[in-house]
Design a protein around this motif. Structure first.
Motif, PDB file in Angstrom:
ATOM      1  N   MET A 129       0.823  -1.202   0.000  1.00  0.00           N
ATOM      2  CA  MET A 129       0.000   0.000   0.000  1.00  0.00           C
ATOM      3  C   MET A 129       0.862   1.258   0.000  1.00  0.00           C
ATOM      4  O   MET A 129       0.543   2.248  -0.658  1.00  0.00           O
ATOM      5  CB  MET A 129      -0.931  -0.005   1.210  1.00  0.00           C
ATOM      6  N   PRO A 199      -8.490  -2.121  -0.541  1.00  0.00           N
ATOM      7  CA  PRO A 199      -7.701  -2.266  -1.780  1.00  0.00           C
ATOM      8  C   PRO A 199      -8.230  -3.358  -2.706  1.00  0.00           C
ATOM      9  O   PRO A 199      -8.206  -3.199  -3.933  1.00  0.00           O
ATOM     10  CB  PRO A 199      -6.299  -2.628  -1.256  1.00  0.00           C
ATOM     11  N   TYR A 203      -9.101  -2.368  -6.476  1.00  0.00           N
ATOM     12  CA  TYR A 203      -8.194  -2.778  -7.542  1.00  0.00           C
ATOM     13  C   TYR A 203      -8.582  -4.092  -8.227  1.00  0.00           C
ATOM     14  O   TYR A 203      -8.237  -4.305  -9.389  1.00  0.00           O
ATOM     15  CB  TYR A 203      -6.768  -2.885  -7.003  1.00  0.00           C
ATOM     16  N   ARG A 270      -3.952   6.674   1.002  1.00  0.00           N
ATOM     17  CA  ARG A 270      -3.342   5.360   0.803  1.00  0.00           C
ATOM     18  C   ARG A 270      -1.891   5.341   1.262  1.00  0.00           C
ATOM     19  O   ARG A 270      -1.424   4.358   1.843  1.00  0.00           O
ATOM     20  CB  ARG A 270      -3.446   4.950  -0.681  1.00  0.00           C
TER      21      ARG A 270
END
Length: 305
Positions: A129, A199, A203, A270
């Protein structure tokens, strides 16, 4: 002011625990995560056994998530359909996680497993991250466009469902699997799993950021409530006094965290979250090397069967 914790079987400073709850609640609201990845290690570092820390922190995570989720619900930033599918897997994963927790405790391997899991998971996720957030921040400063997101093999799976609030058409299979994974990890490690879930949703599942955090908090809220109930009934490790202090601080801190998070850009969030997760993982690894006996000493606590 010192207060005796009956299940943890030790006295603690009330103001210290209250401040810890508020600080972690702030982080929870700011990043849209449960905050257990930070609270559980903090409790272990002040002398509370890993088993009691994991079981008791679940209620704090639920309280912080409720406070934050309420704010996102008012802003219509939660996808009810997506949250419902995630919960189908989340509840199952939580039950499986509590069962595994009980078995590891019976074998005397629970404390070791919790410590090693934290070191591996936090350093790995934190590093990924942090590097991604740093790249995004550098792209923003250069004025470069973010890489174009393309559909992956996940979007070709069957049993698709339309999630109107998030405006995506996606198979329920990966959503349920993700829910199971988050529920399982949360029950064993005392974490809400938001720092992993967010995430993955962005993603891999391509869920828009506008609904990710609020939906993540709903899953965290329900799974942690369920985990608290199961830990209390099966393992008798939930310290109600400790949980109450943490909840008071957590609910207060989460409200301020939500407001702060709205003022920071996504790539900055992030980057900060990755740095925080990585720091906790490294701190846990250092503690593991320097004082392994303190982390792994099996100490009987009140209510143990």
């Amino acid at each position: 002011m010192q207060l005796y914790l009956p299940i943890a079987d030790l006295p603690v400073n009330v103001f210290l625990v209250l401040a810890m709850g508020a600080a972690v609640g702030f982080v929870s609201g700011m990043f849209g995560i449960g905050g257990g990845f930070l609270m559980t290690p903090l409790l272990i570092f002040i002398g509370i056994t890993p088993a009691v820390a994991v079981a008791s922190v679940a209620s704090h995570i639920a309280a912080s998530s409720f406070s934050g989720a309420l704010s996102y619900w008012r802003r219509r930033a939660i996808d009810p359909a997506l949250a419902g599918v995630l919960l189908c897997g989340g509840v199952t994963g939580t039950a499986l996680g509590v069962w595994t927790f009980t078995q590891l405790r019976a074998l005397g391997q629970l404390d070791l497993m919790i410590a090693l899991s934290y070191v591996v998971l936090l350093t790995t996720v934190g590093s990924l991250m942090f590097s991604e957030g740093l790249r995004a921040l550098m792209r923003t400063r250069r004025g470069a466009l973010p890489p174009r997101r393309t559909h992956n093999w996940i979007h070709g799976l069957p049993l698709k469902m339309r999630f109107k609030r998030s405006k995506i058409y996606l198979s329920v299979i990966p959503v349920v699997v993700v829910g199971i994974m988050i529920g399982f990890i949360g029950a064993i490690m005392g974490i809400g799993g938001g720092f992993i879930l967010v995430p993955i949703m962005i993603y891999l599942l391509r869920v828009p950021t506008s609904t990710v955090i609020g939906t993540s908090m709903v899953l965290t809220l329900v799974t942690m409530l369920f985990a608290t109930m199961l830990h209390a009934v099966t393992n008798h490790l939930v310290d109600a006094v400790l949980a109450l202090i943490l909840m008071v601080g957590g609910v207060t801190g989460a409200q301020f965290g939500v407001r702060a998070g709205q003022k920071i850009r996504g790539e900055q969030l992030r980057l900060l979250l990755g740095l925080l997760i990585l720091s906790v993982g490294i701190r846990f690894a250092v503690e593991l090397v320097i004082q392994p006996a303190d982390l792994f000493t099996i100490r009987e606590v009140g209510g143990s069967s």
